[in-house]
Design a protein around this motif. Structure first.
Motif, PDB file in Angstrom:
ATOM      1  N   LEU A   1       0.867  -1.183   0.000  1.00 32.82           N
ATOM      2  CA  LEU A   1       0.000   0.000   0.000  1.00 32.82           C
ATOM      3  C   LEU A   1       0.898   1.225   0.000  1.00 32.82           C
ATOM      4  N   ASN A   2       0.819   2.029  -1.063  1.00 36.44           N
ATOM      5  CA  ASN A   2       1.658   3.215  -1.192  1.00 36.44           C
ATOM      6  C   ASN A   2       0.775   4.434  -1.428  1.00 36.44           C
ATOM      7  N   LEU A   3       0.665   5.286  -0.400  1.00 33.75           N
ATOM      8  CA  LEU A   3      -0.131   6.521  -0.472  1.00 33.75           C
ATOM      9  C   LEU A   3       0.749   7.730  -0.180  1.00 33.75           C
ATOM     10  N   LEU A   4       2.034   7.600  -0.422  1.00 32.58           N
ATOM     11  CA  LEU A   4       3.003   8.662  -0.161  1.00 32.58           C
ATOM     12  C   LEU A   4       2.614   9.962  -0.855  1.00 32.58           C
TER      13      LEU A   4
ATOM     14  N   GLY B   1       4.693  -4.004   2.384  1.00 35.09           N
ATOM     15  CA  GLY B   1       5.089  -2.606   2.275  1.00 35.09           C
ATOM     16  C   GLY B   1       3.952  -1.675   2.651  1.00 35.09           C
ATOM     17  N   LEU B   2       4.206  -0.778   3.607  1.00 26.18           N
ATOM     18  CA  LEU B   2       3.214   0.209   4.042  1.00 26.18           C
ATOM     19  C   LEU B   2       3.869   1.577   3.957  1.00 26.18           C
ATOM     20  N   VAL B   3       3.477   2.371   2.963  1.00 23.89           N
ATOM     21  CA  VAL B   3       4.091   3.675   2.720  1.00 23.89           C
ATOM     22  C   VAL B   3       3.015   4.749   2.805  1.00 23.89           C
ATOM     23  N   LEU B   4       3.008   5.478   3.919  1.00 19.01           N
ATOM     24  CA  LEU B   4       2.014   6.530   4.169  1.00 19.01           C
ATOM     25  C   LEU B   4       2.695   7.868   4.434  1.00 19.01           C
ATOM     26  N   GLY B   5       3.971   7.984   4.088  1.00 24.40           N
ATOM     27  CA  GLY B   5       4.720   9.190   4.381  1.00 24.40           C
ATOM     28  C   GLY B   5       4.217  10.418   3.656  1.00 24.40           C
ATOM     29  N   ASP B   6       4.576  11.603   4.206  1.00 23.39           N
ATOM     30  CA  ASP B   6       4.276  12.890   3.585  1.00 23.39           C
ATOM     31  C   ASP B   6       2.774  13.109   3.422  1.00 23.39           C
TER      32      ASP B   6
ATOM     33  N   ASP C   1       6.966   3.251   6.004  1.00 22.91           N
ATOM     34  CA  ASP C   1       7.288   4.677   5.906  1.00 22.91           C
ATOM     35  C   ASP C   1       6.093   5.476   6.422  1.00 22.91           C
ATOM     36  N   LEU C   2       6.266   6.060   7.610  1.00 22.89           N
ATOM     37  CA  LEU C   2       5.251   6.919   8.205  1.00 22.89           C
ATOM     38  C   LEU C   2       5.805   8.330   8.404  1.00 22.89           C
ATOM     39  N   SER C   3       6.858   8.653   7.686  1.00 23.87           N
ATOM     40  CA  SER C   3       7.561   9.923   7.892  1.00 23.87           C
ATOM     41  C   SER C   3       6.738  11.122   7.413  1.00 23.87           C
TER      42      SER C   3
END
Length: 268
Positions: free
Chosen positions: A182-185, A206-211, A232-234
């Motif tokens: 899941l990529n919602l960067l 993969g869990l990408v929720l950054g920005d 990525d929760l940055s």
């Protein structure tokens, strides 16, 4: 070439307008003209016919990514009942995602990334029950995520990074047990991540929720996603301590929690 079934011209240096007469070959099952850009400035271009499928009822795979096609995406897919892969990414398409996609009952992979698409993600995407991969990254898509994405029970990859999505992440999306990435960067998503009490996702890697603008604490239930490799929760608004339970993720290789408001655990 009235019997032609497979046409592969990918990764060459073809230029000029793609001859639309090719779509009149009713026997065609697969077209691949991906990536005709090996020499700078060389790309296939043109528009796709509105009635793309009228004369290609047997078409199963259409790959035209990484060229310079432009205009609106075809709106009529009523006759493309065999289509399983539609790859239109990294061209110059504009307009909205057509509602005609609802007719693609056998569609497994839909690539729309790297265009100039606008508007919302239409609810009809959730009706594509065979869909395994939906990629719409790097467009200008706005609005909220469809609340019924959980209906895509075969979905493995969802990538909508670098758009302008708003609202909250539908919590039931984590009920898709097949979901692997899941990529919602880089959107404008908000909401309190810690209010969602569970994320089953046994296959999530993969869990990408950054920005984004996600708040709340880093949920301890992430440790239930035992196959996580990258998180990525940055660049959000997360607060509180880092859950100790994340230490149980034995496959975790990358974790980015930078640019939040995290604090040290009380008493340590």
């Amino acid at each position: 070439m009235s019997s032609l079934e497979f046409l592969y011209l990918d990764h060459n240096s073809l230029t000029g307008a793609f001859p639309l007469v090719i779509f009149n070959l009713s026997s065609l099952k697969s077209i691949d003209i991906t990536g005709n850009y090996l020499i700078a400035g060389n790309n296939l271009s043109g528009t796709l016919p509105v009635d793309l499928c009228s004369h290609c009822p047997n078409l199963q795979r259409l790959y035209i990514s990484r060229n310079k096609f432009s205009g609106k995406l075809p709106s009529q897919f009523n006759n493309c009942r065999e289509l399983s892969v539609l790859s239109l990414s990294y061209n110059m398409f504009d307009g909205s995602i057509p509602k005609g996609f609802v007719s693609l009952k056998k569609l497994e992979s839909l690539y729309l990334g790297g265009n100039n698409l606008i508007g919302n993600i239409p609810p009809i995407v959730s009706n594509l029950s065979m869909l395994q991969g939906f990629y719409a990254e790097r467009n200008n898509i706005k609005g909220s995520m469809p609340s019924d994405l959980w209906r895509l029970q075969n979905l493995k990859e969802l990538d909508i990074h670098y758009n302008d999505l708003t609202g909250t992440i539908p919590p039931n999306i984590f009920n898709i047990t097949s979901l692997q990435s899941l990529n919602l960067l880089g959107n404008s998503l908000s909401g309190n991540l810690s209010l969602d009490t569970r994320i089953p996702c046994p296959n999530l890697g993969g869990l990408v929720l950054g920005d984004n603008n996600i708040s709340g604490r880093i949920p301890s239930y992430l440790s239930n996603c035992s196959n996580l490799v990258a998180v990525d929760l940055s660049r959000n608004l997360l607060s509180g301590p880092i859950p100790r339970s994340l230490g149980n993720l034995k496959y975790l290789e990358i974790i980015d929690l930078g640019d939040n408001q995290l604090t040290e655990e009380s008493g340590h």
